[in-house]
Write a protein that holds these residues in place. Structure first.
Motif, PDB file in Angstrom:
ATOM      1  N   VAL A  63      34.528  18.913  44.403  1.00 51.78           N
ATOM      2  CA  VAL A  63      35.077  17.619  44.808  1.00 51.78           C
ATOM      3  C   VAL A  63      35.725  17.676  46.191  1.00 51.78           C
ATOM      4  O   VAL A  63      36.203  16.658  46.677  1.00 51.78           O
ATOM      5  N   GLY A  64      35.765  18.837  46.786  1.00 56.43           N
ATOM      6  CA  GLY A  64      36.515  18.960  48.034  1.00 56.43           C
ATOM      7  C   GLY A  64      35.741  19.630  49.146  1.00 56.43           C
ATOM      8  O   GLY A  64      34.521  19.823  49.067  1.00 56.43           O
ATOM      9  N   ARG A  65      36.461  19.994  50.186  1.00 59.29           N
ATOM     10  CA  ARG A  65      35.866  20.637  51.340  1.00 59.29           C
ATOM     11  C   ARG A  65      35.465  22.079  51.021  1.00 59.29           C
ATOM     12  O   ARG A  65      35.770  22.596  49.949  1.00 59.29           O
ATOM     13  N   MET A  66      34.846  22.720  51.974  1.00 65.19           N
ATOM     14  CA  MET A  66      34.374  24.081  51.788  1.00 65.19           C
ATOM     15  C   MET A  66      35.495  25.089  52.058  1.00 65.19           C
ATOM     16  O   MET A  66      36.404  24.849  52.863  1.00 65.19           O
ATOM     17  N   VAL A  67      35.418  26.215  51.378  1.00 69.45           N
ATOM     18  CA  VAL A  67      36.335  27.325  51.608  1.00 69.45           C
ATOM     19  C   VAL A  67      35.539  28.613  51.482  1.00 69.45           C
ATOM     20  O   VAL A  67      34.550  28.678  50.730  1.00 69.45           O
ATOM     21  N   THR A  68      35.925  29.640  52.221  1.00 62.68           N
ATOM     22  CA  THR A  68      35.261  30.940  52.163  1.00 62.68           C
ATOM     23  C   THR A  68      36.114  31.917  51.371  1.00 62.68           C
ATOM     24  O   THR A  68      37.315  32.052  51.637  1.00 62.68           O
ATOM     25  N   VAL A  69      35.497  32.574  50.390  1.00 59.05           N
ATOM     26  CA  VAL A  69      36.194  33.599  49.612  1.00 59.05           C
ATOM     27  C   VAL A  69      35.586  34.953  49.973  1.00 59.05           C
ATOM     28  O   VAL A  69      34.381  35.166  49.814  1.00 59.05           O
ATOM     29  N   ARG A  70      36.407  35.835  50.494  1.00 59.36           N
ATOM     30  CA  ARG A  70      35.969  37.192  50.834  1.00 59.36           C
ATOM     31  C   ARG A  70      36.392  38.144  49.726  1.00 59.36           C
ATOM     32  O   ARG A  70      37.390  37.919  49.043  1.00 59.36           O
ATOM     33  N   PHE A  71      35.629  39.223  49.576  1.00 61.72           N
ATOM     34  CA  PHE A  71      35.863  40.157  48.472  1.00 61.72           C
ATOM     35  C   PHE A  71      36.160  41.547  49.019  1.00 61.72           C
ATOM     36  O   PHE A  71      35.448  42.056  49.883  1.00 61.72           O
ATOM     37  N   ASN A  72      37.215  42.146  48.476  1.00 58.06           N
ATOM     38  CA  ASN A  72      37.644  43.476  48.912  1.00 58.06           C
ATOM     39  C   ASN A  72      37.784  44.388  47.691  1.00 58.06           C
ATOM     40  O   ASN A  72      38.125  43.928  46.605  1.00 58.06           O
ATOM     41  N   ALA A  73      37.506  45.671  47.886  1.00 60.36           N
ATOM     42  CA  ALA A  73      37.617  46.643  46.794  1.00 60.36           C
ATOM     43  C   ALA A  73      38.291  47.912  47.298  1.00 60.36           C
ATOM     44  O   ALA A  73      37.950  48.417  48.373  1.00 60.36           O
ATOM     45  N   ASP A  74      39.240  48.420  46.534  1.00 63.09           N
ATOM     46  CA  ASP A  74      39.917  49.681  46.848  1.00 63.09           C
ATOM     47  C   ASP A  74      39.943  50.545  45.590  1.00 63.09           C
ATOM     48  O   ASP A  74      39.959  50.027  44.465  1.00 63.09           O
ATOM     49  N   THR A  75      39.970  51.853  45.793  1.00 60.86           N
ATOM     50  CA  THR A  75      40.020  52.803  44.677  1.00 60.86           C
ATOM     51  C   THR A  75      41.141  53.795  44.923  1.00 60.86           C
ATOM     52  O   THR A  75      41.201  54.414  45.995  1.00 60.86           O
ATOM     53  N   ASN A  76      42.041  53.933  43.953  1.00 59.97           N
ATOM     54  CA  ASN A  76      43.092  54.922  44.072  1.00 59.97           C
ATOM     55  C   ASN A  76      42.475  56.316  44.130  1.00 59.97           C
ATOM     56  O   ASN A  76      41.516  56.605  43.410  1.00 59.97           O
ATOM     57  N   PRO A  77      42.990  57.211  44.984  1.00 62.38           N
ATOM     58  CA  PRO A  77      42.406  58.555  45.128  1.00 62.38           C
ATOM     59  C   PRO A  77      42.321  59.358  43.831  1.00 62.38           C
ATOM     60  O   PRO A  77      41.489  60.257  43.710  1.00 62.38           O
ATOM     61  N   ALA A  78      43.175  59.028  42.854  1.00 64.56           N
ATOM     62  CA  ALA A  78      43.148  59.773  41.592  1.00 64.56           C
ATOM     63  C   ALA A  78      41.969  59.389  40.701  1.00 64.56           C
ATOM     64  O   ALA A  78      41.682  60.076  39.722  1.00 64.56           O
ATOM     65  N   LEU A  79      41.290  58.304  41.037  1.00 61.21           N
ATOM     66  CA  LEU A  79      40.152  57.845  40.232  1.00 61.21           C
ATOM     67  C   LEU A  79      38.854  58.232  40.935  1.00 61.21           C
ATOM     68  O   LEU A  79      38.553  57.724  42.020  1.00 61.21           O
ATOM     69  N   PRO A  80      38.041  59.102  40.332  1.00 54.28           N
ATOM     70  CA  PRO A  80      36.818  59.574  40.995  1.00 54.28           C
ATOM     71  C   PRO A  80      35.652  58.594  40.865  1.00 54.28           C
ATOM     72  O   PRO A  80      34.587  58.921  40.334  1.00 54.28           O
ATOM     73  N   TRP A  81      35.856  57.380  41.338  1.00 54.62           N
ATOM     74  CA  TRP A  81      34.832  56.339  41.293  1.00 54.62           C
ATOM     75  C   TRP A  81      34.492  55.863  42.699  1.00 54.62           C
ATOM     76  O   TRP A  81      35.324  55.938  43.611  1.00 54.62           O
ATOM     77  N   ARG A  82      33.306  55.316  42.845  1.00 58.15           N
ATOM     78  CA  ARG A  82      32.958  54.530  44.018  1.00 58.15           C
ATOM     79  C   ARG A  82      32.936  53.076  43.573  1.00 58.15           C
ATOM     80  O   ARG A  82      32.173  52.709  42.687  1.00 58.15           O
ATOM     81  N   PHE A  83      33.765  52.246  44.183  1.00 50.23           N
ATOM     82  CA  PHE A  83      33.963  50.865  43.744  1.00 50.23           C
ATOM     83  C   PHE A  83      33.780  49.942  44.945  1.00 50.23           C
ATOM     84  O   PHE A  83      34.347  50.171  46.008  1.00 50.23           O
ATOM     85  N   ARG A  84      32.967  48.885  44.771  1.00 49.35           N
ATOM     86  CA  ARG A  84      32.680  47.998  45.902  1.00 49.35           C
ATOM     87  C   ARG A  84      32.306  46.600  45.407  1.00 49.35           C
ATOM     88  O   ARG A  84      31.847  46.432  44.273  1.00 49.35           O
ATOM     89  N   PRO A  85      32.456  45.590  46.272  1.00 55.24           N
ATOM     90  CA  PRO A  85      31.987  44.243  45.920  1.00 55.24           C
ATOM     91  C   PRO A  85      30.479  44.147  46.155  1.00 55.24           C
ATOM     92  O   PRO A  85      29.951  44.758  47.085  1.00 55.24           O
ATOM     93  N   GLU A  86      29.783  43.393  45.336  1.00 52.14           N
ATOM     94  CA  GLU A  86      28.341  43.204  45.505  1.00 52.14           C
ATOM     95  C   GLU A  86      28.035  42.201  46.612  1.00 52.14           C
ATOM     96  O   GLU A  86      26.921  42.144  47.115  1.00 52.14           O
ATOM     97  N   GLN A  87      29.008  41.388  46.979  1.00 52.44           N
ATOM     98  CA  GLN A  87      28.836  40.419  48.050  1.00 52.44           C
ATOM     99  C   GLN A  87      30.059  40.494  48.964  1.00 52.44           C
ATOM    100  O   GLN A  87      31.162  40.767  48.507  1.00 52.44           O
TER     101      GLN A  87
END
Length: 203
Positions: A63-87
């Motif tokens: 119902v309104g104007r456009m807005v841009t949503v950006r996506f960010n991902a961080d991983t604490n060093p203690a977690l052995p994962w690779r984590f990222r946004p798909e977009q």
């Protein structure tokens, strides 16, 4: 010289005072453990501190104007994962429900459990960012080498455009950070490095 005997009323008063102090100390301990989950529940319900609101509220539709949503991902060093946004970002109309995805891979040779926390910036838009489904605060376990997608659905309240404090916002950044769960860290002897979070949180 005769000994003075302790007055029985004084002993009872001391007992009452000791019991009251013990109750106060116990209450403080309980509150210290409950404070963080309760604060997160408050933030999720109100949008305080840049925390998106979580709940069953349906979007009103575009119902309104456009807005841009950006996506960010961080991983604490203690977690052995690779984590990222798909977009990297999505451009959408206020009021329109959208779906986005994050992805993670466990780089360890054993199952590892993580817990995600999140926020939006600028913080003042937290009350207008509604998530109808997300993976935050729930323990997520990935087997050794496993890949997993994490979907979320959200919408931005059209009231964002009419609030004088947020009318100038055209871009919102949604950030997730994954930490090792306290249970997993305790099992591997890494509690001290698990990160500044509390384990499973009631949503």
């Amino acid at each position: 010289m005769a000994r003075r005997q302790a007055h029985p009323d004084r002993g009872r008063r001391n007992g009452v005072i000791a019991a009251a102090l013990a109750s106060v100390i116990l209450g403080m301990v309980v509150l210290s453990f409950a404070a963080v989950p309760l604060y997160r529940m408050f933030c999720a319900a109100t949008g305080f501190g840049g925390t998106p609101r979580i709940g069953p509220a349906a979007s009103p539709g575009a119902v309104g104007r456009m807005v841009t949503v950006r996506f960010n991902a961080d991983t604490n060093p203690a977690l052995p994962w690779r984590f990222r946004p798909e977009q990297v970002e999505l451009r959408l109309q206020l009021g329109a429900e959208s779906v986005a995805f994050y992805a993670a891979r466990n780089l360890a040779d054993r199952p590892v459990t993580g817990v995600a926390v999140y926020n939006v910036t600028p913080e003042k838009v937290g009350r207008y960012f509604h998530k109808t489904a997300c993976f935050c605060f729930d323990s997520q376990t990935l087997a050794a080498g496993q890949d997993m997608q994490f979907p979320l659905s959200f919408w931005v309240d059209p009231a964002l455009a009419t609030d004088p404090d947020t009318a100038d916002v055209r871009t919102i950044t949604l950030s997730y950070t994954f930490f090792r769960s306290l249970e997993d860290a305790a099992g591997s002897g890494a509690v001290a490095t698990a990160g500044p979070h509390v384990g499973p949180v009631v949503r």
